[in-house]
Scaffold this motif. Structure first.
Motif, mmCIF file in Angstrom:
data_model
loop_
_atom_site.group_PDB
_atom_site.id
_atom_site.type_symbol
_atom_site.label_atom_id
_atom_site.label_comp_id
_atom_site.label_asym_id
_atom_site.label_seq_id
_atom_site.Cartn_x
_atom_site.Cartn_y
_atom_site.Cartn_z
ATOM 1 N N UNK B 162 0.830 -1.210 0.000
ATOM 2 C CA UNK B 162 0.000 0.000 0.000
ATOM 3 C C UNK B 162 0.868 1.265 0.000
ATOM 4 N N UNK B 163 1.911 1.235 0.798
ATOM 5 C CA UNK B 163 2.807 2.406 0.863
ATOM 6 C C UNK B 163 3.422 2.683 -0.497
ATOM 7 N N UNK B 164 3.777 1.610 -1.200
ATOM 8 C CA UNK B 164 4.398 1.804 -2.514
ATOM 9 C C UNK B 164 3.418 2.473 -3.468
ATOM 10 N N UNK B 165 2.172 2.034 -3.420
ATOM 11 C CA UNK B 165 1.154 2.674 -4.272
ATOM 12 C C UNK B 165 0.997 4.137 -3.876
ATOM 13 N N UNK B 166 0.890 4.384 -2.586
ATOM 14 C CA UNK B 166 0.715 5.770 -2.120
ATOM 15 C C UNK B 166 1.868 6.643 -2.593
ATOM 16 N N UNK B 167 3.072 6.191 -2.334
ATOM 17 C CA UNK B 167 4.237 7.014 -2.686
ATOM 18 C C UNK B 167 4.356 7.222 -4.186
ATOM 19 N N UNK B 168 3.994 6.193 -4.942
ATOM 20 C CA UNK B 168 4.078 6.319 -6.401
ATOM 21 C C UNK B 168 3.173 7.452 -6.896
ATOM 22 N N UNK B 169 2.109 7.708 -6.155
ATOM 23 C CA UNK B 169 1.203 8.789 -6.553
ATOM 24 C C UNK B 169 1.431 10.056 -5.731
ATOM 25 N N UNK B 170 2.588 10.166 -5.112
ATOM 26 C CA UNK B 170 2.916 11.399 -4.396
ATOM 27 C C UNK B 170 2.175 11.566 -3.081
ATOM 28 N N UNK B 171 1.630 10.471 -2.558
ATOM 29 C CA UNK B 171 0.865 10.548 -1.311
ATOM 30 C C UNK B 171 1.707 10.081 -0.128
ATOM 31 N N UNK B 172 1.428 10.642 1.035
ATOM 32 C CA UNK B 172 2.004 10.159 2.273
ATOM 33 C C UNK B 172 1.192 8.971 2.771
ATOM 34 N N UNK B 173 1.818 8.154 3.604
ATOM 35 C CA UNK B 173 1.163 6.943 4.092
ATOM 36 C C UNK B 173 1.081 6.998 5.618
ATOM 37 N N UNK B 174 -0.118 7.049 6.120
ATOM 38 C CA UNK B 174 -0.385 7.202 7.563
ATOM 39 C C UNK B 174 -1.025 5.945 8.120
ATOM 40 N N UNK B 175 -0.633 5.602 9.334
ATOM 41 C CA UNK B 175 -1.277 4.488 10.038
ATOM 42 C C UNK B 175 -1.938 5.010 11.303
#
Lengths: 355, 355, 355, 355
Positions: B162-175
């Motif tokens: 999920x983080x990889x998808x988020x980062x690929x689209x310029x998004x931060x990943x929060x838990x």
């Protein structure tokens, strides 16, 4: 001289009253409903109703900034104006919390001796507020601090005069009572006389500075004003799930007049310090504001200030330093647990340095 | 049957671990700097750095909603979009706190089994997000709950995907780690492996549900993201003046692996309940989701549910009731202090009613 | 005397230059891309780049309030402070638009003659701004009006001095140029010298008051500042779908120096009025501020003011009326189409009433 | 084939009706009060009152996004929820303007054929909205587009059914009427029947897409709802100083039923195109939605789409492209000035490519 520091920086550098810590431990037993549906929270609301001699809506929160910002947001639309003193905590020390909670409302800053608002300048400002004209942000609330940021206390009559002006212009009247207990002890009147009977619509009822760990109560006297606060509090992340632990602090704070005893002690210590320092008037030491609660603002010759600091006394300078000036103003705050010996040491060392 | 209620409503209906209450009392001595400049707060930051095996920026706050909202506000502009599960706490149970803190950002709700996001639907949603087009709110962050709102746990590999998808689209990943301890105990890996090594940028590190009174820590792994949080926290009224009392909870929580012991107990109790109820599968009792942390979602025949309620067991229904249905799903939450006897009583009574 | 009213209320009570109306009609032909992707919008950006002798980012909007609020929102975080004059349009006449757009930022109001900021008080205010301290909203931008709300004009050197102070404290420097053309005509320098060469980071380039129907351009000299404005503009509903009609106004405004000709006429009319009224100095008529653009602030004896009003002249009082005072200040605004005969009639009738 | 492009991208790529441009020019004469206090603005309010057969509060603005966002902000608190279709313009194409204007409110997205809401799913969503529970954002408004984003039109009975559901749950009912004229022409009923008599509380009354340059009117049927809009509009920078130029467009738009004639032409052109394309049903061309206003959604075989594009026809794809699919859906929009010859050319060329 001293080795251990004696800390007059603020009334939030000290811990909590043993009674309040004990109440936390006692509240820990068993499973109870969360989010304020527990019995302790109900008892706190009842206790505040008794204290204020009327029905009140109560919203406990963990900080004074949250209490103030929620109160003001309940009073003003995003295009509203909150009138307050230039030195008000809400204006200076909350990083824009009122503006955040109120969706971009404005604070209009007024002057006044000892950080107190006065009715005539307030009325003039409100009259110039452009009520009803879409080009101008709209008068919505007046907020005062009791005691003020300069340690002064409004009388009920003074509050009533300000409230009357506020209400005449369609504004709500809010009191930031971070040091409400200290003010009330000085006034010697009932909590009701110092609030809603004088026209106060809602109050940030402080406890943290006066012996709690982290507890304040929003007390709303105008029921219509309370309608949105529950949603605003939740949305701001200020509705504690284990609310019992916040309410337990408030219950113990109110029980057996702990809150008044704590405040009385803090005020007594401030008065003791003020009396001792007043004896140095002919050596350049002077009170910058009357000492009516638990804060002293003292003008100290540079040598006295430096000497006290070297001794290990902690306190904050007040206002921007002026290069080349022979003295400066410092703030000293006493608390519910200030040691009279520390106060006396302060006086003794100040006397020494001021010789 | 039972007289006293046995409360499985949530893990926030119970009190705090004795060690944490004791730490509060111990933290009470003396005067210390306020607003987080105290030694306990410094030790908490160090302890979390050790736990996560790297430098971290730490911001303690009193509620999970505050932690989540501050994290998300640090990730998204007001015109940003946070992608999360349709059942996420941030979407359903925070009265719009993320939107408030982020100045009007959007949550985009995704589906997924057991309240978990899956990489492909997330990637599809992000690809359709209109990045760079001014007509559309902009993809900014992805947020997942660990454990999820259905009691499931993401593996590090799942998080990394999920983080990889988020980062690929310029998004931060929060838990949202309100139950991070419960998840970690299940995973059996290091805290680092379950977070930043899997691509997590910032974490709401929960303690309240797992034995604290009111304490969570925002843990930021990406230093650039931490720059605004101090101001945001103060402005939201979440910077406690007597911060030592918040930090003391976190210090005791981390000491001697109390947090993992607490979570392990809660998980064990949930597993015990699940095992007992699973034996009623042929009588219409069924787990609605895998039990991977300390929450059970159980489909109960109406008679069983009514019987348990009459017995005094407390739990919440899950999802809107369906008129005329023969059964419904309920949620049962175990905690750090669940009594095995209470769990056994639940199983025994459910077995009785399901006969 | 007069029958038809002669309207000096504002430069927004008059219509638009015929050239601009004609350009609108001409822009009407055919189908073009919407939302600013049309050729006219591209030409406007190029024309402004030529005018300012450098690459600029351009965002046309329909009102000055939108231009100002978008500029300031691009400069300040929600916990930021914008320093401006107490009489600034952004502070007084925009109903809190900057606070709205900037998510709750503050305006800090400064004093200064002729509604101009001065470097030293600005530096003092910024130095006291508590930069980096989380308790305080953070210095973020300085905004001045050119010409000011009292009709005064900053020289490039004055702007440069303010910009230097702003930049030294990490603030951006914004100019509200609702009457930028009027100021530039007075200065006689290039648009570049009056803006970015003096340190201006972004400009609200006004056209509405000076001959357009409803058109302003945000001009950004610092490319990093432009990144968010496109999203902010769309999100605020200020991205026109048929943008060609906004851009066509700006193109015609800039063509053949129409904007400078219009401003020069307005300024000349103001100077003519000022010269005429100055001859009444010994009869109690006095200019309250220097007349450097197209606004006059004139102290009028009550009889003169009443007489002019009875004659049909329209103008606004300035500042709150003072009961019992023998005179008051009024504001008169000339425009791109003020009729010299009207100005002369004003002088003639004022002379008559002042006898 | 064609050389000049034929633009079916949107109804905002074309210019304005000559009558409206002429009205602008006519409105240019003389000085009038600014900010909507002019006679044209008063006449527009009267004309809309006549049109809707009742008193209405009218707020002209320059864009549909502003109209929608202001309407919704007037209906919902910051913790409110606006229920709308997943494809609604307010959800998809306004970069979060409703969230911005409403201080962080949520949109809850519902499904429904042809981008229409249906009463039962709406009622179910509202019933699950957690009204009065502080953990949940609160149902506040329902918004529909008339015509919808898929070119469908709600009947008055359909609107009334939705309005009844909305009102039963304490929500206001808003109509985004960017293409209200097109819908009304299809319905053939009165404007009153299509709005307040069906329960509509407030309407974004569009004109820009149907022949104006940049003009929409917020029309409020519920007087209590209008109270805040004036302040909100000013604060958003949407109160034009030379308001006459906005009002003049609306006056000309309403005069002599220009608005209905324009819409009728656009609808007729859409129907003509639909009829022509329907003859290609056996060659893979299919309407994706009923054509009830001035938009067509057509499934085109890849060769037909590519051929039309090569011919110079401009239109947008609809929805994300699907790799490997043999066809895709495109949107074609006709306008008040669509040339029947262009429509016929489209049909002819599509027929050619579909052979």
């Amino acid at each position: 001289m001293t080795v251990k520091p004696i800390n007059f920086n603020s009334d939030n550098v000290v811990g909590a009253s043993p009674e309040i810590v004990a109440a936390l431990a006692a509240a820990n037993a068993g499973a109870v409903a969360s989010y304020g549906e527990d019995p302790i929270s109900a008892r706190v609301e009842a206790a505040l109703a008794r204290l204020f001699e009327r029905d009140v809506a109560v919203f406990p929160v963990a900080t004074g900034t949250a209490a103030n910002a929620l109160c003001l947001a309940a009073c003003t639309p995003p295009w509203g104006v909150v009138y307050c003193h230039r030195e008000a905590h809400i204006a200076v020390d909350e990083c824009g919390a009122p503006e955040f909670y109120a969706g971009g409302a404005k604070l209009q800053l007024l002057d006044g001796a000892d950080a107190k608002l006065a009715p005539d300048p307030l009325a003039a400002a409100l009259a110039a507020g452009g009520q009803g004209v879409v080009h101008h942000a709209q008068p919505a609330a007046v907020s005062v601090s009791q005691a003020t940021e300069c340690g002064a206390v409004y009388t009920p009559a003074e509050l009533a005069a300000l409230a009357a002006v506020a209400h005449r212009h369609g504004c709500k009247f809010h009191v930031d009572g971070a040091r409400f207990a200290n003010a009330l002890v000085t006034l010697g009147c009932s909590a009701a006389d110092a609030t809603w009977r004088a026209g106060v619509d809602l109050l940030s009822f402080g406890a943290t500075k006066n012996g709690a760990l982290a507890a304040e109560a929003i007390v709303v006297f105008d029921p219509a004003l309370a309608a949105t606060i529950g949603f605003r509090r939740k949305r701001a992340g200020h509705l504690l799930s284990k609310m019992r632990f916040l309410s337990a602090q408030l219950e113990a704070y109110l029980a057996d007049d702990l809150w008044l005893r704590n405040a009385r002690h803090a005020n007594t210590m401030a008065a003791r310090a003020a009396a001792g320092l007043a004896r140095l008037a002919n050596r350049g030491v002077a009170l910058a504001h009357p000492v009516e609660a638990n804060e002293l603002f003292v003008r100290l010759p540079n040598a006295v200030r430096a000497g006290l600091t070297a001794d290990g006394f902690l306190f904050h300078g007040w206002g921007p330093p002026v290069a080349g000036a022979p003295d400066s103003v410092v703030r000293l705050v006493t608390s519910w647990c200030s040691d009279p010996a520390d106060v006396d040491a302060l006086i003794q060392r100040a006397t020494h340095h001021a010789k």
